[in-house]
Design a protein around this motif. Sequence first.
Motif, PDB file in Angstrom:
ATOM      1  N   TRP A  34       0.831  -1.199   0.000  1.00 30.80           N
ATOM      2  CA  TRP A  34       0.000   0.000   0.000  1.00 30.80           C
ATOM      3  C   TRP A  34       0.867   1.250   0.000  1.00 30.80           C
ATOM      4  CZ3 TRP A  34      -5.484   0.359   1.100  1.00 30.80           C
ATOM      5  CH2 TRP A  34      -6.118  -0.874   1.291  1.00 30.80           C
ATOM      6  N   ILE A 196      -1.051  -0.887  -4.444  1.00 32.67           N
ATOM      7  CA  ILE A 196      -2.171   0.043  -4.510  1.00 32.67           C
ATOM      8  C   ILE A 196      -1.623   1.450  -4.320  1.00 32.67           C
ATOM      9  CG2 ILE A 196      -4.359   0.769  -3.502  1.00 32.67           C
ATOM     10  CD1 ILE A 196      -4.817  -2.030  -2.555  1.00 32.67           C
ATOM     11  N   TYR A 216      -5.891   3.881  -7.249  1.00 25.75           N
ATOM     12  CA  TYR A 216      -7.023   4.446  -6.524  1.00 25.75           C
ATOM     13  C   TYR A 216      -7.087   5.926  -6.867  1.00 25.75           C
ATOM     14  CZ  TYR A 216      -9.660   6.754  -2.866  1.00 25.75           C
ATOM     15  OH  TYR A 216     -10.556   7.555  -2.205  1.00 25.75           O
TER      16      TYR A 216
END
Length: 249
Positions: A34, A196, A216
């Motif tokens: 992440w 991500i 995202y």
Amino acid sequence: MTSDTTQTDQATAETDDKTENLGELIAGARVVLWDFDGPICRLFAGHSAERVAVDLVGWLQGRGLHGLLSESERKSLDPHIVLRAVDRRHPGSDLVDELEERLTQEELRATPSAMPTPYADPLIRTWMAVGSRLAIATNNSPRVVRTYLSGRGLTSCFAPHIYGRTQELNRLKPDPHCLNRALNAMGSAPSTALMIGDTPSDLLAANEAGVPFLGYARNEHKEKLLRDAGATAVVDSLKSVLDLIRTQA
């Protein structure tokens, strides 16, 4: 003229394709890397990153060092651009160390007002609960990440795999250094991981590391930047990811 029914069928097919592609990305992810500021929270939601950049430029100018920055760097409004610019001209110097610490302190001041990304907390907990391992690969200070995660009760979901900014500022993303550190520490092949992120630098780092990428984008501007950089899988809400994981569990 295309009928309303045909248009609806086309839209449904496109949605099904996107869902299938997203499902494939998620199904193949044994390790999820992440980015921090964006996918997990908006760090500067209540503490402007632009103001931080201006303050760093002002601090340099107050010491007669504004010449270290080009015109575009002075006007960038991105504190990481300012930091990296100074490091390129004075790598490993006390000046860079002090500037980096000033940025870290600003990030720490921003942490209490950081806004959690919608669905990020339950997604993190659910992904870990179904057996995936999680790590953070970010250009932010690891001290800041740990402070935020502790406040949200999420530390155990990631610890000890938090890989943030180091004194090697030339290794910030888009360099894949922090991703490679995470992969090496977790014994994971790049193909079995998923990154991500919300910026082109995240995508470039993932590509360089050989890690599949899920973008995202909280708004159309962010999505356009990712798409223009070559991202093929982008979501505007983490809810779609959470729903798929719950379905696959």
